[in-house]
Design an enzyme around this catalytic site. Sequence first.
Site, short mmCIF file in Angstrom:
data_model
loop_
_atom_site.label_atom_id
_atom_site.label_comp_id
_atom_site.label_asym_id
_atom_site.label_seq_id
_atom_site.Cartn_x
_atom_site.Cartn_y
_atom_site.Cartn_z
N ASN A 178 0.81 -1.23 0.00
CA ASN A 178 0.00 0.00 0.00
C ASN A 178 0.84 1.27 0.00
OD1 ASN A 178 0.76 -0.66 2.63
ND2 ASN A 178 -1.05 0.28 3.55
N LYS A 201 12.36 -7.64 1.34
CA LYS A 201 11.41 -8.46 0.57
C LYS A 201 10.16 -7.62 0.36
CE LYS A 201 7.95 -10.91 1.11
NZ LYS A 201 7.27 -10.65 -0.20
N PRO A 202 10.00 -7.02 -0.82
CA PRO A 202 8.81 -6.21 -1.07
C PRO A 202 7.59 -7.07 -1.36
CG PRO A 202 10.16 -6.29 -3.05
CD PRO A 202 10.90 -7.07 -1.98
N GLY A 257 2.47 -5.37 7.90
CA GLY A 257 1.47 -6.20 7.23
C GLY A 257 0.38 -6.61 8.21
N SER A 258 -0.29 -7.70 7.91
CA SER A 258 -1.43 -8.12 8.72
C SER A 258 -0.97 -8.70 10.05
CB SER A 258 -2.25 -9.16 7.97
OG SER A 258 -1.56 -10.39 7.90
N THR A 259 -1.87 -8.64 11.03
CA THR A 259 -1.58 -9.22 12.34
C THR A 259 -1.39 -10.73 12.23
OG1 THR A 259 -2.79 -7.48 13.49
CG2 THR A 259 -2.48 -9.54 14.68
N THR A 261 -0.21 -12.54 9.71
CA THR A 261 1.11 -12.84 9.17
C THR A 261 2.20 -12.50 10.18
OG1 THR A 261 0.35 -12.45 6.91
CG2 THR A 261 2.72 -12.38 7.29
N GLU A 279 4.68 -3.71 12.58
CA GLU A 279 3.63 -2.71 12.37
C GLU A 279 2.49 -3.44 11.69
OE1 GLU A 279 1.21 -0.24 10.54
OE2 GLU A 279 2.98 0.11 9.29
N ARG A 307 -8.04 8.16 1.82
CA ARG A 307 -6.69 8.22 1.23
C ARG A 307 -6.30 6.82 0.75
NH1 ARG A 307 -1.14 8.73 4.14
NH2 ARG A 307 -2.36 7.98 5.89
N CYS A 313 -3.02 1.35 6.86
CA CYS A 313 -3.19 0.75 8.19
C CYS A 313 -3.68 1.77 9.21
CB CYS A 313 -1.89 0.12 8.66
SG CYS A 313 -0.55 1.29 8.83
N SER A 471 0.87 11.31 10.18
CA SER A 471 2.18 10.71 10.03
C SER A 471 3.23 11.72 9.56
CB SER A 471 2.12 9.56 9.02
OG SER A 471 1.23 8.56 9.46
N GLU A 488 8.61 3.28 14.58
CA GLU A 488 9.35 3.67 13.39
C GLU A 488 9.33 5.18 13.26
OE1 GLU A 488 8.71 -0.35 10.72
OE2 GLU A 488 7.56 1.45 10.19
#
Length: 508
Positions: A178, A201-202, A257-259, A261, A279, A307, A313, A471, A488
């Site tokens: 995203n 690793k994208p 990413g997701s919780t 994963t 995150e 947005r 997230c 942010s 971060e």
Amino acid sequence: RGVTPGVCCAGPGVGLPWTSMIPDQALSAALVRRAGLVGGRWVETAAAFPVQDPASGEELGRVSDCGAAEARAAVRAAHEAGAAWGRLPAKERSARLRRWYELMMENKEELARIITAENGKPLREAQGEITYSASFLEWFAEEARRIYGDVIPASAKDRRVLVLKQPVGVAAIITPWNFPSAMITRKVGAALAAGCTVVVKPAEDTPLSALALGELANQAGIPAGVYNVVPCSRQQTAAVGEVLCTDPLVSKISFTGSTATGKILLKHAAGTVKRVSMELGGHAPFIVFDSANVDRAVAGALASKYRNSGQTCVCTNRFLVQKGIHDEFVEKFAKAIDKELHVGNGFDAKTTQGPLINEKAVEKVEKHIKDAVSQGASVVTGGKRHSLGKNFFEPTLLTNVTTKMLCTQEETFGPLAPSLFQSSAIVLTDFSSCICVCTTGYFYSQDPAQIWRVAEQLEVGMVGVNEGIISSAECPFGGVKESGLGREGSKYGIDEYLEIKYVCFGGL
């Protein structure tokens, strides 16, 4: 160095003259790469996977499909480069990061077009992402020179006690689609400033941005092996992820990413007790109290919810509006959605809402709307796929929503705004904090006492008070509970990549 036997190593001229189906959407051949980056060299593999334009569904091109062997080679390359990079004076690391930042800004338009092509977000948003992304390199270039240790008064007169801060080592960086540029630099900027090396690793949907950053890193003088990229298909993701989380040469994992994963990666990392930053999922509440300025709340809601077509997230996932102001807020919000939001191809100047990343994402939005309507929710505006194509969805607003509906229990990650109302401000605050996935919370109020009370009570990592976009590189980004670990950005972000060493100097 660090390249697996049998893997083809191409020279510097592997840029792709890729173009989309629309002539004015051509991507820069100088920045678009199709190979992995390992030890400073572009590494092609026998297999490749497609990168698609989510707006048209057309294939933009194919990228090397790295597997476990390439991931291990990248880790070795990062490990070999780590000692020299970590010993480099902080001033020199700072200068290299600063040059990388400058190159990003010089190539802002080309980098933004890559994002819009592979991600679909409007070009103006993509340009904003590049500015935001580059700001982390600028920030951590400055922070690299501020890694201070400590001197502690000793308990004995013949001793001196020192505290040193040193890089943790190789960091595995696993990022989402995203924000395909900013999610990398927010992690990598801190890691490189601290003296760490990285393997990125994208996401399989958006590898081109990571590879373009690699090209600019090379131009900026980032040494070979310090920044490595292993793009891979969804089929190879598990194998590559397992290597990055279990290889003993990797000391740190940073994942967005997701919780679900994130929990899998944490289990893998536990075997070698790696440092981790996570995150994870968000389920942000947006509270509008009776004392709020409704017009400002509507403007904040529009920015926070829609947005990137609701695919962030920190996007608001549920609107909790106090009863006395609910109807006015919903009416003005619906009018703003219809007036201000325009669905279209990201390269169209009028577009504010691009496509969702893929059809699976669209199906989840449809599922949440169908579930809500079946339980009595009303569609105020939107509610269905857009005629432009299978990945486009109308910005949607629901009312008469209850806490039993899926859209209030799960993160939608799409352009759906469910609105609930409550008569009590206390109930609103309590309900907003009862979810275990809590990155961000927003609320609008003009009551100073209420503002302080709610800001402190919300169980989230970040709070936006009368603001829908919060942010920035200077501020700590991260969640609490099942939304993640660590922070971060900000002065705290670099600590995630540093170890503290205590030195006792005796016999003095």
